[in-house]
Scaffold this motif. Structure first.
Motif, PDB file in Angstrom:
ATOM      1  N   ASP A   6       0.515 -11.477  -6.148  1.00 56.84           N
ATOM      2  CA  ASP A   6      -0.252 -11.719  -5.053  1.00 56.84           C
ATOM      3  C   ASP A   6       0.143 -10.999  -3.775  1.00 56.84           C
ATOM      4  N   ALA A   7      -0.893 -10.510  -3.514  1.00 55.46           N
ATOM      5  CA  ALA A   7      -0.733  -9.721  -2.017  1.00 55.46           C
ATOM      6  C   ALA A   7      -1.800 -10.180  -1.153  1.00 55.46           C
ATOM      7  N   VAL A   8      -1.806 -11.475  -1.129  1.00 54.61           N
ATOM      8  CA  VAL A   8      -2.990 -12.164  -0.263  1.00 54.61           C
ATOM      9  C   VAL A   8      -2.508 -11.964   1.165  1.00 54.61           C
ATOM     10  N   THR A   9      -1.238 -11.992   1.798  1.00 50.26           N
ATOM     11  CA  THR A   9      -0.948 -11.981   3.209  1.00 50.26           C
ATOM     12  C   THR A   9      -0.280 -10.589   3.511  1.00 50.26           C
ATOM     13  N   SER A  10      -0.224  -9.654   2.506  1.00 50.40           N
ATOM     14  CA  SER A  10       0.515  -8.379   2.869  1.00 50.40           C
ATOM     15  C   SER A  10      -0.345  -7.253   2.652  1.00 50.40           C
ATOM     16  N   ALA A  11      -1.626  -7.340   1.932  1.00 53.72           N
ATOM     17  CA  ALA A  11      -2.507  -6.000   1.566  1.00 53.72           C
ATOM     18  C   ALA A  11      -3.159  -5.904   2.857  1.00 53.72           C
ATOM     19  N   PHE A  12      -3.241  -4.395   3.474  1.00 53.43           N
ATOM     20  CA  PHE A  12      -3.750  -4.292   4.439  1.00 53.43           C
ATOM     21  C   PHE A  12      -2.954  -4.373   5.837  1.00 53.43           C
ATOM     22  N   ALA A  13      -1.736  -4.776   5.462  1.00 54.20           N
ATOM     23  CA  ALA A  13      -0.759  -5.036   6.719  1.00 54.20           C
ATOM     24  C   ALA A  13       0.575  -4.308   6.579  1.00 54.20           C
ATOM     25  N   ALA A  14       1.085  -4.460   5.221  1.00 55.64           N
ATOM     26  CA  ALA A  14       2.279  -3.797   4.862  1.00 55.64           C
ATOM     27  C   ALA A  14       2.056  -2.772   3.881  1.00 55.64           C
ATOM     28  N   ASP A  15       2.725  -1.691   3.811  1.00 58.98           N
ATOM     29  CA  ASP A  15       2.579  -0.544   2.979  1.00 58.98           C
ATOM     30  C   ASP A  15       3.070  -1.070   1.568  1.00 58.98           C
ATOM     31  N   LEU A  16       2.151  -1.549   0.650  1.00 52.36           N
ATOM     32  CA  LEU A  16       2.498  -2.071  -0.647  1.00 52.36           C
ATOM     33  C   LEU A  16       2.943  -0.849  -1.648  1.00 52.36           C
ATOM     34  N   ASP A  17       2.569   0.526  -1.272  1.00 52.88           N
ATOM     35  CA  ASP A  17       3.045   1.811  -2.084  1.00 52.88           C
ATOM     36  C   ASP A  17       2.605   1.587  -3.367  1.00 52.88           C
ATOM     37  N   LEU A  18       1.254   1.445  -3.752  1.00 52.39           N
ATOM     38  CA  LEU A  18       0.690   1.001  -5.103  1.00 52.39           C
ATOM     39  C   LEU A  18       1.084   2.022  -5.861  1.00 52.39           C
ATOM     40  N   LYS A  19       1.344   3.292  -5.838  1.00 53.29           N
ATOM     41  CA  LYS A  19       1.225   4.443  -6.670  1.00 53.29           C
ATOM     42  C   LYS A  19       2.881   4.262  -7.198  1.00 53.29           C
ATOM     43  N   ARG A  20       3.772   3.947  -6.673  1.00 50.64           N
ATOM     44  CA  ARG A  20       5.133   3.751  -6.750  1.00 50.64           C
ATOM     45  C   ARG A  20       5.296   2.297  -7.361  1.00 50.64           C
ATOM     46  N   MET A  21       4.705   1.315  -6.940  1.00 40.96           N
ATOM     47  CA  MET A  21       4.859   0.169  -7.632  1.00 40.96           C
ATOM     48  C   MET A  21       4.136  -0.126  -9.053  1.00 40.96           C
ATOM     49  N   ALA A  22       3.120   0.543  -8.934  1.00 43.53           N
ATOM     50  CA  ALA A  22       2.154   0.633 -10.280  1.00 43.53           C
ATOM     51  C   ALA A  22       2.339  -0.876 -10.771  1.00 43.53           C
ATOM     52  N   PRO A  23       1.548  -1.605  -9.887  1.00 42.16           N
ATOM     53  CA  PRO A  23       1.135  -3.225 -10.668  1.00 42.16           C
ATOM     54  C   PRO A  23       0.138  -3.099 -11.566  1.00 42.16           C
ATOM     55  N   ASP A  24      -0.098  -3.984 -12.362  1.00 45.53           N
ATOM     56  CA  ASP A  24      -1.196  -3.968 -13.298  1.00 45.53           C
ATOM     57  C   ASP A  24      -2.380  -4.925 -12.790  1.00 45.53           C
ATOM     58  N   ALA A  25      -1.966  -5.853 -11.908  1.00 48.25           N
ATOM     59  CA  ALA A  25      -2.848  -6.682 -10.985  1.00 48.25           C
ATOM     60  C   ALA A  25      -2.453  -6.918  -9.465  1.00 48.25           C
ATOM     61  N   VAL A  26      -2.970  -6.512  -8.642  1.00 44.20           N
ATOM     62  CA  VAL A  26      -2.632  -6.855  -7.385  1.00 44.20           C
ATOM     63  C   VAL A  26      -3.913  -7.800  -6.652  1.00 44.20           C
ATOM     64  N   ILE A  27      -3.617  -8.914  -6.171  1.00 48.27           N
ATOM     65  CA  ILE A  27      -4.969  -9.513  -5.764  1.00 48.27           C
ATOM     66  C   ILE A  27      -4.740  -9.945  -4.445  1.00 48.27           C
ATOM     67  N   PHE A  28      -6.022 -10.062  -3.739  1.00 55.28           N
ATOM     68  CA  PHE A  28      -5.936 -10.453  -2.055  1.00 55.28           C
ATOM     69  C   PHE A  28      -7.362 -10.847  -1.900  1.00 55.28           C
ATOM     70  N   GLY A  29      -7.398 -11.334  -0.583  1.00 60.83           N
ATOM     71  CA  GLY A  29      -8.857 -11.769  -0.090  1.00 60.83           C
ATOM     72  C   GLY A  29      -9.240 -11.268   1.217  1.00 60.83           C
ATOM     73  N   THR A  30     -10.364 -11.620   1.747  1.00 56.43           N
ATOM     74  CA  THR A  30     -11.147 -11.062   3.116  1.00 56.43           C
ATOM     75  C   THR A  30     -10.466 -11.778   4.080  1.00 56.43           C
ATOM     76  N   GLN A  31     -10.035 -13.008   3.992  1.00 57.68           N
ATOM     77  CA  GLN A  31      -9.690 -14.208   5.189  1.00 57.68           C
ATOM     78  C   GLN A  31      -8.234 -13.578   6.098  1.00 57.68           C
ATOM     79  N   LYS A  32      -7.554 -12.799   5.319  1.00 53.54           N
ATOM     80  CA  LYS A  32      -6.080 -12.511   5.885  1.00 53.54           C
ATOM     81  C   LYS A  32      -6.131 -11.100   6.771  1.00 53.54           C
ATOM     82  N   ALA A  33      -5.279 -10.078   6.280  1.00 51.27           N
ATOM     83  CA  ALA A  33      -5.366  -8.802   7.077  1.00 51.27           C
ATOM     84  C   ALA A  33      -6.386  -8.027   7.178  1.00 51.27           C
ATOM     85  N   LEU A  34      -7.513  -8.241   6.296  1.00 52.12           N
ATOM     86  CA  LEU A  34      -8.713  -7.770   6.398  1.00 52.12           C
ATOM     87  C   LEU A  34      -9.568  -8.057   7.707  1.00 52.12           C
TER      88      LEU A  34
END
Length: 355
Positions: free
Chosen positions: A160-188
């Motif tokens: 659950d990256a609801v309040t981190s995506a687009f504000a903290a560097d999740l480094d998805l290539k290194r983390m390699a999650p199988d599902a990372v989830i977020f929405g419009t009403q936070k850091a977007l």
């Protein structure tokens, strides 16, 4: 009166972003929609530096959290929590009939690899919250994902990256999650109404074998449509116009500059909380880039907040088990350090008036 939102979400939305929603309506099966959908996915991949599939649905992120469980887990999962939203993530699994073993970490502390050492076992998936909104803890998700994979090559990683995506560097290539989830009403910095999931090939392989996934968040169905730049069901097209506009602005700012801006604001709130109160609630070294959770001591928060609203600012109360001992300042999306200075100045004025 209108107020500037420094809340945990929904957050402040700029007038120009709202104006972007007023473009003429189109249907969600026409070529113009297809171009819009494709533009959004391309820009989102660029911003997040990922080549993962990205699906969007109308609703809050919770619908895709439930969907992640239904696509990834037939029976057993492991859930790690250090706050209210970690608990909710686990509840989304159990409410969908999954057997989720719960590991609880003390509130205010980060989840570490040592907390799950030897505990993944036969779990089909492991879930946690990247940025725990109730406590202001930013968990080390890459460290946790590495530990899951060290123990099991079969367990999928759900974040659950609801309040981190687009504000903290999740480094998805290194983390390699199988599902990372977020929405419009936070850091977007958009109105509520759209949810997103980035999914791995491994998740799609699992989903293809899974039964009883429902319809709305069946990842196989979502991918079939997304591959053609369509949505499975009717999306909020007006909100997508604003999202496309916002992604242009985000890419123009530059993701590293965006991450630095959020980091600067986090340090501003931390400094203020140390000077005015008993500091921030979460442990040092694992503090959110988007939410400052302040130890409020004997402050009458309702009186403080009422006076602050009268000055044109709104923040958030504490949440969950620490509702009565903390309050929260959201500093994400299009909030700038200069705007945050205005809030801090107003809060200082209110505190002086309350003496």
């Amino acid at each position: 009166m209108s107020r500037k939102l420094f809340t945990v979400g929904p957050v402040h939305v700029e007038d120009a972003t709202l104006q972007a929603m007023t473009r003429p309506m189109i249907t969600h099966r026409c070529k113009e929609y297809k171009a819009l959908h494709g533009s959004i996915v391309e820009k989102m991949r660029k911003a997040l530096d990922t080549d993962m599939d990205i699906f969007l649905v109308a609703g809050s992120a919770t619908v895709l959290i439930e969907g992640a469980f239904r696509n990834a887990v037939s029976s057993k999962a492991l859930g790690i929590t250090n706050g209210s939203f970690g608990n909710r993530f686990i509840e989304c699994g159990t409410a969908n009939g999954k057997d989720v073993t719960k590991i609880s970490v003390p509130w205010g502390k980060a989840i570490r690899a040592s907390d799950i050492e030897g505990k993944v076992g036969a779990s089909e998936a492991v879930c946690w919250v990247s940025n725990e909104s109730s406590t202001g803890v930013l968990n080390p998700s890459t460290e946790l994902a590495d530990e899951v994979r060290r123990q099991s090559s079969d367990a999928l990683v759900l974040v659950d990256a609801v309040t981190s995506a687009f504000a903290a560097d999740l480094d998805l290539k290194r983390m390699a999650p199988d599902a990372v989830i977020f929405g419009t009403q936070k850091a977007l910095a958009l109105p509520p109404g759209l949810a997103f999931v980035c999914v791995s090939p491994e998740m799609m392989e699992r989903s293809a074998k899974m039964s009883n996934k429902g319809f709305y968040a069946d990842f196989v169905k979502l991918k079939k449509n997304a591959d053609e730049n369509y949505a499975l069901t009717t999306p909020p097209v007006s909100l997508m116009y604003a999202l496309d506009y916002q992604l242009d602005r985000i890419l123009a700012e530059g993701m590293q500059d965006r991450y630095r801006r959020h980091d600067e604001m986090a340090h501003m709130v931390e400094k203020w909380a140390e000077e005015r109160f008993n500091g921030l609630y979460p442990e040092d070294g694992f503090r959110s880039k988007t939410i400052g959770v302040v130890n409020r001591g004997d402050l009458d928060f309702d009186a403080f907040h009422s006076a602050l609203k009268a000055k044109g600012f709104e923040i958030s109360n504490g949440y969950g088990d620490i509702k009565s001992s903390t309050f929260r300042i959201g500093h994400m999306g299009d909030i700038t350090p200069e705007a945050l200075k205005g809030l801090i100045g107003a809060m200082d004025e209110v505190l002086e008036e309350m003496q």
